[in-house]
Design a protein around this motif. Structure first.
Motif, short mmCIF file in Angstrom:
data_model
loop_
_atom_site.label_atom_id
_atom_site.label_comp_id
_atom_site.label_asym_id
_atom_site.label_seq_id
_atom_site.Cartn_x
_atom_site.Cartn_y
_atom_site.Cartn_z
N GLN A 194 21.11 40.00 61.86
CA GLN A 194 20.45 41.28 62.13
C GLN A 194 18.95 41.04 62.34
N PRO A 195 18.59 40.42 63.43
CA PRO A 195 17.18 40.04 63.66
C PRO A 195 16.22 41.24 63.70
N THR A 196 16.68 42.36 64.24
CA THR A 196 15.80 43.55 64.30
C THR A 196 15.47 44.06 62.91
N MET A 197 16.50 44.13 62.07
CA MET A 197 16.28 44.59 60.69
C MET A 197 15.40 43.59 59.93
N PHE A 198 15.62 42.30 60.14
CA PHE A 198 14.81 41.27 59.49
C PHE A 198 13.35 41.40 59.92
N ALA A 199 13.14 41.63 61.21
CA ALA A 199 11.77 41.76 61.72
C ALA A 199 11.07 42.98 61.11
N SER A 200 11.82 44.07 60.93
CA SER A 200 11.23 45.27 60.31
C SER A 200 10.85 45.01 58.87
N PHE A 201 11.75 44.33 58.14
CA PHE A 201 11.47 44.02 56.74
C PHE A 201 10.26 43.08 56.63
N LYS A 202 10.22 42.09 57.50
CA LYS A 202 9.11 41.13 57.47
C LYS A 202 7.79 41.83 57.76
N HIS A 203 7.81 42.76 58.71
CA HIS A 203 6.59 43.51 59.03
C HIS A 203 6.15 44.34 57.83
N ALA A 204 7.10 44.97 57.15
CA ALA A 204 6.76 45.78 55.96
C ALA A 204 6.15 44.91 54.88
N ILE A 205 6.70 43.72 54.66
CA ILE A 205 6.17 42.80 53.65
C ILE A 205 4.77 42.33 54.05
N ASP A 206 4.56 42.06 55.35
CA ASP A 206 3.24 41.64 55.81
C ASP A 206 2.19 42.72 55.56
N VAL A 207 2.58 43.97 55.80
CA VAL A 207 1.66 45.08 55.54
C VAL A 207 1.36 45.19 54.05
N ALA A 208 2.42 45.13 53.22
CA ALA A 208 2.23 45.21 51.76
C ALA A 208 1.37 44.05 51.27
N HIS A 209 1.60 42.87 51.84
CA HIS A 209 0.84 41.69 51.44
C HIS A 209 -0.64 41.85 51.78
N ALA A 210 -0.94 42.37 52.96
CA ALA A 210 -2.33 42.58 53.35
C ALA A 210 -3.02 43.58 52.43
N ILE A 211 -2.31 44.63 52.06
CA ILE A 211 -2.90 45.66 51.18
C ILE A 211 -3.14 45.09 49.78
N VAL A 212 -2.15 44.37 49.25
CA VAL A 212 -2.29 43.80 47.90
C VAL A 212 -3.44 42.79 47.86
N MET A 213 -3.54 41.96 48.90
CA MET A 213 -4.62 40.96 48.90
C MET A 213 -5.98 41.63 49.02
N ARG A 214 -6.03 42.76 49.70
CA ARG A 214 -7.28 43.51 49.76
C ARG A 214 -7.63 44.06 48.38
N MET A 215 -6.62 44.53 47.65
CA MET A 215 -6.83 44.98 46.27
C MET A 215 -7.36 43.85 45.40
N VAL A 216 -6.79 42.65 45.58
CA VAL A 216 -7.24 41.49 44.82
C VAL A 216 -8.72 41.23 45.09
N THR A 217 -9.10 41.28 46.35
CA THR A 217 -10.50 41.05 46.71
C THR A 217 -11.43 42.07 46.05
N LEU A 218 -11.03 43.34 46.08
CA LEU A 218 -11.86 44.39 45.49
C LEU A 218 -12.04 44.18 43.99
N VAL A 219 -10.97 43.79 43.30
CA VAL A 219 -11.06 43.58 41.86
C VAL A 219 -11.88 42.33 41.54
N LEU A 220 -11.70 41.26 42.31
CA LEU A 220 -12.39 40.02 42.02
C LEU A 220 -13.90 40.13 42.22
N ARG A 221 -14.33 41.10 42.99
CA ARG A 221 -15.77 41.32 43.12
C ARG A 221 -16.42 41.66 41.77
N LEU A 222 -15.62 42.17 40.86
CA LEU A 222 -16.14 42.58 39.55
C LEU A 222 -16.18 41.43 38.55
N THR A 223 -15.76 40.24 38.95
CA THR A 223 -15.65 39.11 38.04
C THR A 223 -16.95 38.81 37.28
#
Length: 464
Positions: A205-234
């Motif tokens: 199911q390549p189409t479904m896999f591609a959709s899931f991968k895109h969703a994970i990529d978006v979630a990953h980008a958002i989480v890493m941005r959160m990490v950056t914001l918090v680490l500024r307070l170190t």
């Protein structure tokens, strides 16, 4: 009025840190400055008011908003970071055998270094002549000893099969809250299952896999941005945490047990040297390596939370050491609960050697040392990467060796001071495991490692 003046002084020092941020000083410089200013403020408070002063206690409650608040923000992003990063890494790997190889090498390094750390702890206990025979106990130490005796039952109930079972996420949603000591590893396992399951549908199911991968990529980008914001307070978090520790420490109590403090830090420094020898052994420059991981070690030292250091550890491994994200996340996650060199290696070994003579046991015989090392290696699985993990590891080891646990209460006055160094070593061990694993598998980006670029969190538009 005294508390208000103390807080104004703290606020002025925080303004200096903010000024450094505005001037785009390097992340390492700002963290080091925060450490120094925290020590200075803590020492000044201790000098003016004394360790047990109500003024210091009240001041620390406000400083705790910054210090513990920063740690809580880091803890907030640990589980999301682990989950999306590991799933994203597996989707890129598309090869379960690579994941198994990475995990096996990383865990093997962590367990091996823990046994080496325990051996160093035994050696230092011998050289410094540590023994609990003849020590007297204050009321606080007696109370701590009674508490540990009460907790001994739960430690004795733990067996190696039970430890392994505790790693399995029966309820992954519970583990995402961090409710159990082994929640971090459980989330890793759950994320691995999701990643492997997703790759299993890639062809069908390549189409479904591609959709899931895109969703994970978006979630990953958002989480890493959160990490950056918090680490500024170190720098601010390090400043507040260090000020609290220095202001509230009892120097008289530390002097009474100075031999144990010196032995502990000698062992910690020697084991850190072992880490650097491993880095040199895989062809990396140890001095450059220390320079790059220094901010993470400072945070571990001041926060006393191996788990809390996971986000900063992952950032440092990927952006400064050139370790692939999948390896960095696994090493940081495993290292927070498995094979902690300081809390689960050196500390229980030194305590066992120190306490054994009180029951007529010679701790420097092969019959004592061999089972001690084996128990420490097994008992290091699942030790929580937060304050108190070392105590639980000690309970497991002392109970298994049939040694009295109440005597550990004698060290209550110097526990925070030693725990700072132990946690820094734990963090160093996990980063070393990730770096060595990456080099062994030939996946390190040497361009990143050789670069002199700092971890510049302010100038990033998006941290991915």
């Amino acid at each position: 009025m005294a508390i208000l003046l103390n807080l104004l002084a703290a606020l002025a020092l925080c303004a200096l840190l903010y000024r450094q941020q505005v001037l785009h000083k390097s992340f390492s410089v700002r963290v080091f400055t925060g450490l120094g200013l925290g020590i200075a403020l803590g020492a000044a408070l201790h000098l003016f008011y004394g360790a047990n002063s109500p003024v210091i206690a009240a001041t620390n409650t406000y400083l705790d908003i910054v210090g513990s608040g920063y740690v809580k923000l880091l803890q907030m992003i640990i589980m999301p970071l682990i989950m999306v990063s590991i799933i994203a890494a597996i989707l890129k790997l598309k090869d379960a055998s690579s994941l198994g190889k990475i995990s096996a090498i990383t865990i093997g390094i962590l367990m091996l270094t823990t046994m080496v750390a325990a051996a160093i702890g035994i050696l230092m206990a011998k050289l410094f002549g540590l023994t609990a025979v003849g020590l007297t106990a204050s009321a606080a130490e007696v109370a701590r000893g009674e508490y540990m005796q009460g907790a001994q039952a739960s430690a004795q109930a733990i067996s190696f099969p039970n430890m392994l079972l505790s790693l399995i996420p029966a309820n992954p949603f519970l583990d995402l809250t961090g409710a159990r000591k082994t929640s971090t590893i459980a989330v890793v396992i759950f994320s691995v299952f999701i990643g492997i399951a997703a790759t299993g549908i890639a062809r069908a199911q390549p189409t479904m896999f591609a959709s899931f991968k895109h969703a994970i990529d978006v979630a990953h980008a958002i989480v890493m941005r959160m990490v950056t914001l918090v680490l500024r307070l170190t720098p601010y978090g390090v400043f507040a945490l260090m000020a609290q520790v220095v202001a509230d420490s009892s120097y008289a109590d530390i002097l009474k047990l100075i031999s144990f403090v010196l032995a502990s830090y000698s062992a910690l420094l020697l084991m850190f040297g072992v880490h650097l020898a491993m880095i040199l052994g895989v062809g990396l420059n140890p001095l450059r390596y220390v320079q790059k991981i220094f901010p993470v070690l400072v945070f571990g030292f001041t926060s006393r939370s191996s788990a809390g250091a996971i986000p900063l550890s992952v950032q440092t491994q990927t952006r400064r050491l050139g370790t692939p994200e999948g390896i960095a996340n696994l090493a940081a996650s495993f290292g927070a609960t498995i094979g902690q060199n300081g809390c689960a290696g050196i500390y229980p070994a030194m305590l066992a050697v120190m306490i054994a003579p009180t029951v007529g046991v010679d701790p420097f015989t092969l019959a004592f040392i061999a089972p001690l090392l084996a128990i420490i290696a097994i008992g290091s699985v699942g030790v929580a990467g937060v304050g108190g993990g070392a105590t639980f590891a000690a309970l497991i080891v002392l109970s298994a060796m049939d040694l009295p646990v109440a005597l550990v209460g004698l060290l209550i006055s110097i526990e925070p001071l030693i725990d700072m160094g132990r946690t820094a070593l734990n963090v160093s061990g996990s980063i070393t495991a990730g770096t060595v694993t990456s080099r062994v598998l030939g996946q390190s980006d040497m361009t990143v490692f050789d670069s002199a670029a700092e971890l510049n969190l302010e100038s990033e538009k998006q941290a991915v």
